[in-house]
Design an enzyme around this catalytic site. Structure first.
Site, short mmCIF file in Angstrom:
data_model
loop_
_atom_site.label_atom_id
_atom_site.label_comp_id
_atom_site.label_asym_id
_atom_site.label_seq_id
_atom_site.Cartn_x
_atom_site.Cartn_y
_atom_site.Cartn_z
N GLU A 133 11.14 -2.08 42.00
CA GLU A 133 11.20 -1.00 42.98
C GLU A 133 10.66 0.29 42.36
O GLU A 133 11.39 0.96 41.61
CB GLU A 133 12.65 -0.77 43.42
CG GLU A 133 13.30 -1.98 44.06
CD GLU A 133 14.44 -1.57 44.98
OE1 GLU A 133 14.35 -1.86 46.16
OE2 GLU A 133 15.39 -0.93 44.51
N GLY A 152 12.64 5.02 49.90
CA GLY A 152 13.08 5.97 50.91
C GLY A 152 12.10 7.11 51.16
O GLY A 152 12.43 8.09 51.81
N GLU A 206 19.10 4.37 42.15
CA GLU A 206 20.08 5.42 42.52
C GLU A 206 21.30 5.36 41.61
O GLU A 206 21.87 6.39 41.27
CB GLU A 206 20.45 5.25 44.01
CG GLU A 206 19.28 5.64 44.91
CD GLU A 206 19.24 4.95 46.26
OE1 GLU A 206 20.25 4.35 46.67
OE2 GLU A 206 18.17 5.01 46.90
N SER A 216 10.16 1.30 50.67
CA SER A 216 9.55 1.58 51.98
C SER A 216 8.84 0.37 52.58
O SER A 216 7.77 0.49 53.18
CB SER A 216 8.60 2.78 51.89
OG SER A 216 9.33 3.93 51.51
N GLY A 261 15.72 -1.25 52.01
CA GLY A 261 16.75 -0.23 52.23
C GLY A 261 16.82 0.16 53.69
O GLY A 261 17.43 -0.52 54.51
N GLY A 262 16.16 1.26 54.04
CA GLY A 262 16.25 1.83 55.39
C GLY A 262 16.02 0.82 56.51
O GLY A 262 16.78 0.79 57.49
N HIS A 270 20.16 -0.56 40.41
CA HIS A 270 19.37 0.17 41.41
C HIS A 270 19.06 1.56 40.87
O HIS A 270 19.90 2.17 40.19
CB HIS A 270 20.14 0.26 42.74
CG HIS A 270 19.28 0.75 43.85
ND1 HIS A 270 18.98 2.08 44.02
CD2 HIS A 270 18.62 0.08 44.83
CE1 HIS A 270 18.17 2.19 45.07
NE2 HIS A 270 17.94 1.00 45.58
N ASN A 291 19.66 -3.80 51.55
CA ASN A 291 20.58 -2.94 50.80
C ASN A 291 21.02 -1.83 51.76
O ASN A 291 20.25 -0.93 52.06
CB ASN A 291 19.83 -2.35 49.59
CG ASN A 291 20.64 -1.29 48.87
OD1 ASN A 291 21.85 -1.15 49.09
ND2 ASN A 291 19.98 -0.53 48.00
N TRP A 292 22.26 -1.96 52.23
CA TRP A 292 22.74 -1.00 53.24
C TRP A 292 23.04 0.37 52.62
O TRP A 292 23.22 1.34 53.34
CB TRP A 292 23.99 -1.53 53.93
CG TRP A 292 23.76 -2.71 54.84
CD1 TRP A 292 22.59 -3.40 55.03
CD2 TRP A 292 24.74 -3.32 55.70
NE1 TRP A 292 22.78 -4.40 55.95
CE2 TRP A 292 24.09 -4.38 56.37
CE3 TRP A 292 26.09 -3.09 55.95
CZ2 TRP A 292 24.75 -5.20 57.29
CZ3 TRP A 292 26.75 -3.91 56.86
CH2 TRP A 292 26.09 -4.95 57.53
N LYS A 293 23.14 0.43 51.31
CA LYS A 293 23.51 1.68 50.62
C LYS A 293 24.83 2.23 51.18
O LYS A 293 25.69 1.46 51.57
CB LYS A 293 22.37 2.70 50.71
CG LYS A 293 21.02 2.12 50.30
CD LYS A 293 20.01 3.17 50.00
CE LYS A 293 18.66 2.52 49.74
NZ LYS A 293 17.70 3.44 49.19
C1 PEP Z 1 16.09 0.34 48.16
O1 PEP Z 1 16.82 1.31 48.08
O2 PEP Z 1 16.34 -0.68 47.51
C2 PEP Z 1 14.89 0.44 49.02
C3 PEP Z 1 13.92 -0.40 48.84
O3 PEP Z 1 14.91 1.45 49.97
P1 PEP Z 1 13.82 1.72 51.10
O4 PEP Z 1 13.41 0.38 51.68
O5 PEP Z 1 14.52 2.58 52.12
O6 PEP Z 1 12.67 2.40 50.45
#
Ligand code: PEP
Length: 253
Positions: free
Chosen positions: A168, A174, A98, A214, A235-236, A96, A9-11
């Protein structure tokens, strides 16, 4: 048979040029060292039409990070499920945390989005998960149950079986804090039991349930080794080919 999946997920990261470079580099890395799982990259809307033609479809699928809750019309700034599908994308992240927290996406709105995604041949990657206070109060099962019930229980078993779920925990997204392998397995098994009760054991056994929060090359293997964890939503770490590939490689012996 359910699939093992690693989805990025590039956000809201990467310009178009940077996104093309990232997808090209990932495609090169995975064509020379093929993955043992399905790989998906979910990109901002504007990247989709440029990224889908440059990745090898047999190795990397592309998805959006959202779609509108309306089919078409006077909804300035929105992007519909049919527009997403017309780029060659096959997946769409929905629900998601967010989007739920910052853009007021309710279970009812998400229900509409899921229906439109399915009607346009997209596979929703539907996200559920509790915030820290809910985890600390021991309410995580209740929270994910309500999220599933509110948006997905109205589906037929046939439609539900087209969905990928992502658990999640919001406190792990994050933040650098990851759920332990035991915490992940416990709630994934609970989620699968809820699906079995609602849609039948066969559908539950065939549903891919990803962990997100994470996830990194250093913890992916332990998380994915759990019987009810079928991969990750990343994500990251999806913004670096080395890290994303390190997580994908967790499915290798
Ligand atoms: C996400 O936003 O779906 C996610 C899992 O982010 P991160 O891996 O950065 O915690």
């Amino acid at each position: 048979m359910r699939k093992n999946i690693v989805a990025g997920n590039w956000k809201m990261n990467k310009t178009l040029q940077e996104g093309i470079a990232l997808a090209t580099e990932l495609n090169e890395a995975l064509t020379s060292d093929k993955p043992n799982c399905e790989v998906i990259i979910c990109t901002p809307f504007i990247h989709l039409a440029s990224v889908t033609p440059i990745v090898d479809k047999g190795i990397i699928a592309v998805g959006a990070e959202n779609c509108a809750d309306k089919a078409s019309g006077a909804y300035t700034g929105e992007v519909s499920a049919s527009m997403v599908a017309s780029t060659g994308a096959q997946y769409v992240i929905l629900g998601h945390s967010e989007r739920r927290a910052y853009y007021g996406e309710t279970p009812e709105i998400l229900k509409e989005k899921v229906l439109l995604a399915l009607a346009n041949g997209l596979t929703p990657i539907f996200c559920i998960g509790e915030v820290l206070e809910e985890r600390e109060a021991g309410k995580q099962n209740e929270v994910v149950y309500n999220q599933l019930e509110g948006s997905l229980f109205g589906l037929s078993a046939e439609d539900f079986s087209k969905i990928v779920l992502a658990y999640e925990p919001v406190w792990a997204i994050g933040t650098g804090k990851t759920a332990t392998a035991e915490q992940a397995q416990e709630i994934h098994a609970y989620i699968r039991s809820v699906i079995a009760k609602q849609f039948g054991k066969e559908v539950a056994d065939n549903t891919s349930i990803l962990y997100g929060g994470s996830c990194k090359p250093s913890n992916a293997k332990e998380l994915f080794a759990n019987p009810d964890v079928d991969g990750g939503l990343i994500g990251g770490a999806a913004l670096s080919v080395a890290d994303f590939k390190g997580i994908i490689d967790a499915f290798k012996a």
